[in-house]
Write an enzyme that holds these catalytic residues in place. Structure first.
Site, PDB file in Angstrom:
ATOM      1  N   ARG A  30       0.803  -1.220   0.000  1.00  9.06           N
ATOM      2  CA  ARG A  30       0.000   0.000   0.000  1.00  9.06           C
ATOM      3  C   ARG A  30       0.844   1.281   0.000  1.00  9.06           C
ATOM      4  O   ARG A  30       0.632   2.167  -0.819  1.00  9.06           O
ATOM      5  CB  ARG A  30      -0.917   0.059   1.231  1.00  9.06           C
ATOM      6  N   THR A  31       1.775   1.368   0.945  1.00  8.97           N
ATOM      7  CA  THR A  31       2.505   2.633   1.098  1.00  8.97           C
ATOM      8  C   THR A  31       3.326   2.910  -0.154  1.00  8.97           C
ATOM      9  O   THR A  31       3.306   4.022  -0.698  1.00  8.97           O
ATOM     10  CB  THR A  31       3.388   2.569   2.359  1.00  8.97           C
ATOM     11  N   LYS A  58      27.015  -4.259  -0.536  1.00 10.22           N
ATOM     12  CA  LYS A  58      28.492  -4.167  -0.518  1.00 10.22           C
ATOM     13  C   LYS A  58      28.982  -3.518   0.764  1.00 10.22           C
ATOM     14  O   LYS A  58      30.159  -3.219   0.917  1.00 10.22           O
ATOM     15  CB  LYS A  58      28.972  -3.314  -1.701  1.00 10.22           C
ATOM     16  N   ARG A  79      11.137   3.902   3.834  1.00 10.86           N
ATOM     17  CA  ARG A  79      10.662   2.864   4.761  1.00 10.86           C
ATOM     18  C   ARG A  79      11.861   1.993   5.106  1.00 10.86           C
ATOM     19  O   ARG A  79      12.631   1.592   4.228  1.00 10.86           O
ATOM     20  CB  ARG A  79       9.577   1.991   4.149  1.00 10.86           C
ATOM     21  N   HIS A 107       4.419   5.448  11.821  1.00 10.32           N
ATOM     22  CA  HIS A 107       3.962   5.388  10.422  1.00 10.32           C
ATOM     23  C   HIS A 107       3.037   6.593  10.223  1.00 10.32           C
ATOM     24  O   HIS A 107       1.815   6.454  10.105  1.00 10.32           O
ATOM     25  CB  HIS A 107       3.220   4.072  10.205  1.00 10.32           C
TER      26      HIS A 107
HETATM   27  N1   CP Z   1      -0.513  -0.075   5.739  1.00  9.91           N
HETATM   28  C1   CP Z   1       0.706  -0.325   5.261  1.00  9.91           C
HETATM   29  O1   CP Z   1       1.697   0.303   5.642  1.00  9.91           O
HETATM   30  O2   CP Z   1       0.757  -1.325   4.323  1.00  9.91           O
HETATM   31  P1   CP Z   1       2.047  -1.755   3.506  1.00  9.91           P
HETATM   32  O3   CP Z   1       3.002  -2.391   4.500  1.00  9.91           O
HETATM   33  O4   CP Z   1       1.567  -2.708   2.470  1.00  9.91           O
HETATM   34  O5   CP Z   1       2.670  -0.523   2.930  1.00  9.91           O
END
Ligand code: CP
Length: 328
Positions: A30-31, A58, A79, A107
């Site tokens: 999603r993100t 590396k 992320r 998040h």
């Molecule tokens: N909600 C969410 O962060 O989903 P993903 O891990 O798929 O990005």
């Protein structure tokens, strides 16, 4: 942004000719996809990154990688499995950095989506009764949502199986900074709740898979749990869902999680447009604490040897700059 999505040509001018680096060091559907969709809708181009083929293999440090891509792009989305990684990236990058999830810490753009969804469904966030149900210890979306709901004065109940409760320092911070009304219950009372927000057990943050499975077995959103629940309840989930929601709940009109996920595109369009057009440059108050060493094993500072503590507030409480966990 949601309204603008109906006028693709207007959207596409907002970040035309800008370049966004999409740096995902941890799995995401999603993100990752919704940030790409958001950037594309705004007319920006995306630099895609595959950590398996990156020079981290590396031995290149995370901060060097971030510094590099900062030189190639106008904003960096990151992320990472380590807590505090986004803060470290922001320290070494000139351009805006957006935290797309840092380990079990935060998040924030997920919380924006959650707040937006609550406001769309309930007309407001203030005073709305929200039950956060599940793995509150490890789920970063729960941590960010606790702060978001607190800022907007929702009525919050925390409900988790034993050992999976929200860290006390986070609850204390929500109360102290935002005057949050937070109750802690053993079982969710859904008869008067407006929102039930759940999430999967974050298996990847457990020491052993068996421990995670046992935790998952301790809670489930089922038709039985929903007996007597408010008819107007909204069931939300950041997704992905695994075993914590019975499949038959998907067809309950109160299940709104796919709609919630769809809100990810306009919300992330707004986040990108705002930070790339100059909003939200954040300074950090408080004072630097020399010689600080973070004890959190999941913090990026342990890997990058970038220890930096800072002290904030009237009592000058000392915390890690990166994962923000208090010392001691
Ligand atoms: N909600 C969410 O962060 O989903 P993903 O891990 O798929 O990005």
């Amino acid at each position: 942004m949601e309204e603008l999505l109906a006028s693709p040509e207007r959207c596409a001018g907002i970040l035309q000719n800008r370049l966004v680096a999409n740096m995902f060091f941890e799995a995401s559907t999603r993100t990752n996809q919704s940030f790409q969709a958001a950037a594309n809708r705004l007319g920006a181009k995306i630099l895609v990154f595959h950590p398996q083929s990156g020079s981290g293999a590396k031995g290149e440090s995370f901060s060097d990688t971030m510094r590099m891509v900062d030189g190639y792009s106008d904003a960096v989305i990151v992320r990472h499995p380590c807590e505090g990684a986004a803060r470290l990236a922001a320290d070494v990058c000139e351009h805006p950095v957006i935290n797309a999830g840092d380990g079990g810490n935060q998040h924030p753009t997920q919380a924006f989506i959650d707040l937006y969804t609550v406001r769309k469904l309930k007309g407001k966030v203030g005073g709305v009764k929200v039950v956060l149900f599940g793995d509150l210890a490890h789920a970063r979306s729960m941590h960010s949502l606790l702060y978001g709901l607190s800022m907007f004065k929702a009525k919050i109940t925390l409900c988790s199986p034993p050992g999976l409760g929200m860290a006390e320092w986070m609850v204390e911070e929500a109360r102290r900074k935002f005057g949050a009304k937070v109750a802690i219950e053993k079982k969710p009372d859904l008869s008067s709740a407006d929102v039930l927000y759940t999430c999967r057990v974050q298996k990847e943050r457990f020491g052993s898979p068996r421990e995670a499975d046992a935790a998952q077995a301790a809670f489930r959103v089922s038709k039985k749990l929903l007996e007597g629940a408010n008819e107007e309840l909204a069931i939300l989930h950041p997704l992905p869902k695994v075993d914590e929601i019975d499949a038959e709940v998907d067809s309950d009109p109160r299940a709104r999680y796919f709609e919630q996920a769809k809100n990810g595109v306009p919300v992330r369009m707004a986040a990108l447009a705002m930070c790339m057009r100059g909003f939200g440059r954040e300074g950090k108050g408080g004072r630097r604490v020399p010689g600080f060493s973070c004890k959190n094993q999941s913090c990026i500072s342990g890997i990058e040897k970038a220890h930096w503590g800072w002290a904030e507030g009237a009592g000058l409480r000392v915390r890690c700059r990166y994962c923000e966990r208090p010392a001691g």
